[in-house]
Design an enzyme around this catalytic site. Structure first.
Site, short mmCIF file in Angstrom:
data_model
loop_
_atom_site.label_atom_id
_atom_site.label_comp_id
_atom_site.label_asym_id
_atom_site.label_seq_id
_atom_site.Cartn_x
_atom_site.Cartn_y
_atom_site.Cartn_z
N LYS A 36 0.80 -1.24 0.00
CA LYS A 36 0.00 0.00 0.00
C LYS A 36 0.83 1.28 0.00
CE LYS A 36 -0.64 0.07 4.98
NZ LYS A 36 -1.40 -0.48 6.08
N ARG A 131 -8.40 0.73 15.78
CA ARG A 131 -8.73 1.02 14.40
C ARG A 131 -9.75 -0.04 13.99
NH1 ARG A 131 -4.18 1.24 9.76
NH2 ARG A 131 -4.87 -0.91 9.54
C1 PLP Z 1 -0.56 -1.44 6.71
C2 PLP Z 1 -1.03 -2.71 7.31
C3 PLP Z 1 -0.12 -3.75 7.55
C4 PLP Z 1 1.37 -3.62 7.29
O1 PLP Z 1 1.98 -2.89 8.30
P1 PLP Z 1 3.58 -2.67 8.28
O2 PLP Z 1 3.84 -1.98 9.55
O3 PLP Z 1 3.87 -1.84 7.08
O4 PLP Z 1 4.19 -4.02 8.19
C5 PLP Z 1 -0.61 -4.95 8.04
N1 PLP Z 1 -1.93 -5.10 8.31
C6 PLP Z 1 -2.82 -4.12 8.10
C7 PLP Z 1 -4.25 -4.38 8.41
C8 PLP Z 1 -2.41 -2.89 7.61
O5 PLP Z 1 -3.31 -1.92 7.41
#
Ligand code: PLP
Length: 360
Positions: A36, A131
């Site tokens: 992302k 969240r």
């Molecule tokens: C962005 C996200 C991740 C990845 O997190 P990192 O800290 O970049 O490894 C994993 N799970 C969800 C639900 C996320 O939104």
């Protein structure tokens, strides 16, 4: 090259992926690569897959569409809980999605039935990061409804920490996730393929051998892309922190005072910034700004330079210590943190160039 631009070293990303996947595999954990922050950059996804991740996940359907259109061959998981208004697209574009609302699951069920597919879901549980996620007390009731929906398969449960509330993954909250998974399997007679408890904040627990054994799935972005765990933001051993480098060009280079002259009010962004009196300094203006980066999230590769601030289109640097070595038109380079990288990848004013020694 047209400035400003980002270089993306695909070999470094692949290497980082291999290191993280290797660690996780030692502990029986499968890794999904999170794209992302790169807006679903196809070559980045491809480097992650070469490094051993077994699927790709992104929070936006547009990004998943971009990856698929570019021919990336992988299972795709939607990382952000789906909008009720886009359930057909979710079923068409992805193999699996993370979910927390029954209404949406019902929509996904109808969409899957319409298209003759089975859509996998991971039910997200909120262990206090506040969240996305079902509150733990409500999970059993949720599953009781979800389990009867045609076209939906509950692939697993998961949680996301250290993202909104900054809650640290611990043996305690991870054990609670495992206990909930066991209770679901026992009560409803199903097997959960994934217990997905890990993002880049969980890697310390994994390497310390303290991650409960049943946690068998990780969704990893930052540790692969920027080589850092996300609790202390320490560089992860044997990974690169500089796979992404920002290049910007010097537009103006002049000796000026370090303190503003005249009566002061707020700056263009409504802030009243503190200035330090260092006498006359050599100030460099670069062609990148808040529209393209988080000004507080970039670090000059040359430690003689420091960032003074920025506006929408300018970055202002103190380049006094480089006086005899720089000129208008020179490019300066910076590493980026997650927030600066997100902005730079999203900004259409920043060109992106990939580097790789690998034959593609
Ligand atoms: C962005 C996200 C991740 C990845 O997190 P990192 O800290 O970049 O490894 C994993 N799970 C969800 C639900 C996320 O939104």
């Amino acid at each position: 090259m047209k400035t400003p631009y980002l270089t993306i070293d695909l070999d470094k990303i692949e290497h980082n992926a291999r290191v993280i996947v290797g660690l996780c595999h030692e502990h029986g954990i499968a890794v999904t690569g999170v794209t992302k922050v790169t807006c679903g950059h196809p070559e980045v996804a491809s480097a992650m897959l070469c490094g051993g991740v077994t699927s790709i996940t992104d929070s936006r359907l547009e990004n998943i569409q971009r990856l698929k259109s570019a021919g990336i061959n992988s299972p795709f998981i939607l990382l952000r809980v789906p909008p009720l208004s886009a359930v057909d697209e979710v079923v068409a574009l992805t193999d699996c999605s993370l979910n927390s609302e029954l209404d949406v699951l019902e929509g996904l069920s109808a969409a899957a039935t319409r298209s003759g597919k089975v859509h996998d879901v991971i039910l997200m549980v909120d262990f206090g990061d506040l969240r996305e996620g079902i509150w733990p007390d409500d999970v059993m009731m949720f599953v009781r409804e979800a389990i009867n929906l045609a076209g939906i398969r509950i692939k697993g449960i998961g949680t996301n920490l250290a993202c909104f509330g900054g809650v640290v993954p611990s043996e305690d909250n991870m054990n609670q996730l495992v206990a909930l998974a066991k209770a679901i399997e026992h009560r409803f007679g199903i097997t959960l393929e994934w217990i997905s408890g890990i993002n880049s904040s969980g890697l310390e627990l994994v390497s310390a051998g303290k991650m409960p054994q049943c946690i068998n799935h990780a969704r990893i972005g930052e540790a692969i892309l920027l080589g850092r765990e996300t609790i202390h933001r320490k560089p992860w051993p044997d990974t690169f922190q500089d796979a992404f480098i920002l290049h910007a060009e010097i537009l103006e280079l002049k000796k000026k005072p370090s303190l503003p002259v005249g009566e002061r009010s707020k700056d263009a962004f409504g802030l009243l910034t503190e200035f330090e009196d260092k006498g006359l300094i050599l100030r460099a203006l670069l062609n990148v700004g808040r529209e393209d980066i988080d000004v507080d999230g970039i670090t000059p590769l040359d430690s003689r330079i420091s960032v003074l601030g920025g506006s929408s289109g300018y970055l202002v640097l103190d380049a006094t210590a480089m006086e005899d070595n720089i000129a208008v038109g020179d490019e300066l380079t910076f590493t980026l943190n997650y927030s600066a990288l997100l902005a730079a990848m999203t900004s259409e004013y920043v060109s992106k160039y990939t580097l790789s020694d690998r034959v593609q």
